[in-house]
Motif scaffolding. Structure first.
Motif, PDB file in Angstrom:
ATOM      1  N   GLU A   1       3.561  71.665  -6.005  1.00 36.50           N
ATOM      2  CA  GLU A   1       4.912  72.142  -5.701  1.00 36.50           C
ATOM      3  C   GLU A   1       5.985  71.366  -6.453  1.00 36.50           C
ATOM      4  O   GLU A   1       7.129  71.786  -6.500  1.00 36.50           O
ATOM      5  CB  GLU A   1       5.177  72.027  -4.200  1.00 36.50           C
ATOM      6  N   ILE A   2       5.642  70.230  -7.032  1.00 36.37           N
ATOM      7  CA  ILE A   2       6.626  69.390  -7.707  1.00 36.37           C
ATOM      8  C   ILE A   2       6.804  69.883  -9.140  1.00 36.37           C
ATOM      9  O   ILE A   2       5.843  69.989  -9.898  1.00 36.37           O
ATOM     10  CB  ILE A   2       6.180  67.913  -7.699  1.00 36.37           C
ATOM     11  N   GLU A   3       8.028  70.167  -9.497  1.00 34.76           N
ATOM     12  CA  GLU A   3       8.336  70.634 -10.842  1.00 34.76           C
ATOM     13  C   GLU A   3       9.344  69.677 -11.475  1.00 34.76           C
ATOM     14  O   GLU A   3      10.405  69.430 -10.909  1.00 34.76           O
ATOM     15  CB  GLU A   3       8.919  72.045 -10.796  1.00 34.76           C
ATOM     16  N   ILE A   4       8.996  69.113 -12.608  1.00 30.47           N
ATOM     17  CA  ILE A   4       9.883  68.204 -13.329  1.00 30.47           C
ATOM     18  C   ILE A   4      10.687  69.022 -14.322  1.00 30.47           C
ATOM     19  O   ILE A   4      10.129  69.676 -15.206  1.00 30.47           O
ATOM     20  CB  ILE A   4       9.087  67.103 -14.059  1.00 30.47           C
ATOM     21  N   LEU A   5      11.992  68.979 -14.187  1.00 30.01           N
ATOM     22  CA  LEU A   5      12.895  69.718 -15.070  1.00 30.01           C
ATOM     23  C   LEU A   5      13.321  68.841 -16.236  1.00 30.01           C
ATOM     24  O   LEU A   5      13.101  67.624 -16.230  1.00 30.01           O
ATOM     25  CB  LEU A   5      14.101  70.206 -14.276  1.00 30.01           C
ATOM     26  N   ASP A   6      13.962  69.449 -17.241  1.00 25.80           N
ATOM     27  CA  ASP A   6      14.359  68.720 -18.452  1.00 25.80           C
ATOM     28  C   ASP A   6      15.274  67.535 -18.154  1.00 25.80           C
ATOM     29  O   ASP A   6      15.123  66.480 -18.734  1.00 25.80           O
ATOM     30  CB  ASP A   6      15.049  69.667 -19.444  1.00 25.80           C
ATOM     31  N   GLY A   7      16.216  67.682 -17.260  1.00 26.46           N
ATOM     32  CA  GLY A   7      17.172  66.611 -16.975  1.00 26.46           C
ATOM     33  C   GLY A   7      16.692  65.585 -15.975  1.00 26.46           C
ATOM     34  O   GLY A   7      17.418  64.649 -15.637  1.00 26.46           O
ATOM     35  N   ASP A   8      15.457  65.713 -15.479  1.00 30.47           N
ATOM     36  CA  ASP A   8      14.959  64.812 -14.446  1.00 30.47           C
ATOM     37  C   ASP A   8      14.481  63.465 -14.979  1.00 30.47           C
ATOM     38  O   ASP A   8      14.382  62.500 -14.232  1.00 30.47           O
ATOM     39  CB  ASP A   8      13.816  65.467 -13.670  1.00 30.47           C
ATOM     40  N   VAL A   9      14.165  63.393 -16.266  1.00 29.64           N
ATOM     41  CA  VAL A   9      13.639  62.154 -16.843  1.00 29.64           C
ATOM     42  C   VAL A   9      14.423  61.821 -18.098  1.00 29.64           C
ATOM     43  O   VAL A   9      14.623  62.678 -18.961  1.00 29.64           O
ATOM     44  CB  VAL A   9      12.137  62.298 -17.202  1.00 29.64           C
ATOM     45  N   SER A  10      14.895  60.582 -18.194  1.00 36.17           N
ATOM     46  CA  SER A  10      15.560  60.142 -19.421  1.00 36.17           C
ATOM     47  C   SER A  10      14.877  58.872 -19.917  1.00 36.17           C
ATOM     48  O   SER A  10      14.617  57.950 -19.148  1.00 36.17           O
ATOM     49  CB  SER A  10      17.052  59.901 -19.190  1.00 36.17           C
ATOM     50  N   LYS A  11      14.543  58.866 -21.210  1.00 35.27           N
ATOM     51  CA  LYS A  11      13.857  57.728 -21.824  1.00 35.27           C
ATOM     52  C   LYS A  11      14.798  57.074 -22.831  1.00 35.27           C
ATOM     53  O   LYS A  11      15.392  57.756 -23.663  1.00 35.27           O
ATOM     54  CB  LYS A  11      12.591  58.183 -22.535  1.00 35.27           C
TER      55      LYS A  11
ATOM     56  N   ASP B   1      14.166  56.455 -16.756  1.00 33.63           N
ATOM     57  CA  ASP B   1      14.972  56.672 -15.555  1.00 33.63           C
ATOM     58  C   ASP B   1      14.702  58.064 -15.014  1.00 33.63           C
ATOM     59  O   ASP B   1      14.573  59.021 -15.784  1.00 33.63           O
ATOM     60  CB  ASP B   1      16.468  56.526 -15.873  1.00 33.63           C
ATOM     61  N   PHE B   2      14.623  58.153 -13.696  1.00 32.11           N
ATOM     62  CA  PHE B   2      14.382  59.428 -13.031  1.00 32.11           C
ATOM     63  C   PHE B   2      15.630  59.853 -12.274  1.00 32.11           C
ATOM     64  O   PHE B   2      16.387  59.018 -11.777  1.00 32.11           O
ATOM     65  CB  PHE B   2      13.202  59.311 -12.054  1.00 32.11           C
ATOM     66  N   SER B   3      15.809  61.161 -12.154  1.00 33.78           N
ATOM     67  CA  SER B   3      16.953  61.688 -11.412  1.00 33.78           C
ATOM     68  C   SER B   3      16.778  61.409  -9.930  1.00 33.78           C
ATOM     69  O   SER B   3      15.678  61.083  -9.455  1.00 33.78           O
ATOM     70  CB  SER B   3      17.086  63.196 -11.650  1.00 33.78           C
ATOM     71  N   ASP B   4      17.860  61.527  -9.181  1.00 33.65           N
ATOM     72  CA  ASP B   4      17.797  61.321  -7.731  1.00 33.65           C
ATOM     73  C   ASP B   4      16.840  62.306  -7.077  1.00 33.65           C
ATOM     74  O   ASP B   4      16.151  61.965  -6.118  1.00 33.65           O
ATOM     75  CB  ASP B   4      19.190  61.464  -7.111  1.00 33.65           C
ATOM     76  N   ARG B   5      16.750  63.515  -7.590  1.00 30.38           N
ATOM     77  CA  ARG B   5      15.855  64.523  -7.026  1.00 30.38           C
ATOM     78  C   ARG B   5      14.397  64.072  -7.135  1.00 30.38           C
ATOM     79  O   ARG B   5      13.643  64.124  -6.171  1.00 30.38           O
ATOM     80  CB  ARG B   5      16.043  65.858  -7.757  1.00 30.38           C
ATOM     81  N   VAL B   6      14.005  63.587  -8.312  1.00 32.83           N
ATOM     82  CA  VAL B   6      12.629  63.124  -8.505  1.00 32.83           C
ATOM     83  C   VAL B   6      12.373  61.869  -7.678  1.00 32.83           C
ATOM     84  O   VAL B   6      11.312  61.716  -7.065  1.00 32.83           O
ATOM     85  CB  VAL B   6      12.347  62.867 -10.003  1.00 32.83           C
TER      86      VAL B   6
END
Length: 114
Positions: A35-45, A55-60
């Motif tokens: 059920e977990i879907e990682i979107l483009d803006g969820d992870v920044s390297k 860094d991960f978004s607050d949602r993740v």
């Protein structure tokens, strides 16, 4: 005038394990990995001084925290123990009302998920 607030009693791990939870089990939501879907803006390297920073978004971050809210890390100090022996011992000691999931991770640590 401030509205009344309802207080929710939080159950301890022991209460959840033995089935004497103050909250109904139906209210607790389990997260399935599918059920977990990682979107483009969820992870920044980024690279800082030659070290990779992720860094991960607050949602993740909230999904990760929620997925471990009913997990206990177990390590037997002083000796090593096998998976099946630990599983039997935990069932004997805790006498859980519901089955739990035991995962063997590195360095003699185990994760118990209720």
């Amino acid at each position: 005038m401030e509205p009344l607030r309802l207080l929710t009693l939080v159950s301890s791990y022991k209460e959840k394990l033995t089935g004497h939870s103050r909250l109904p089990i139906e209210d607790e939501e389990n997260i399935d990995e599918d059920e977990i879907e990682i979107l483009d803006g969820d992870v920044s390297k980024t690279v800082v001084d030659g070290i990779i920073s992720i860094d991960f978004s607050d949602r993740v971050r909230n999904l990760a925290i929620k997925s471990f809210d009913q997990t206990v890390v177990v390590k037997l100090l002083g000796r090593r123990i096998g998976y099946n022996t630990l599983r039997r011992k935990l069932y004997d000691l805790w006498k859980p009302a519901h089955a739990f999931h035991l995962r063997d991770i590195e360095n003699d640590y185990f994760l118990v998920t209720f």
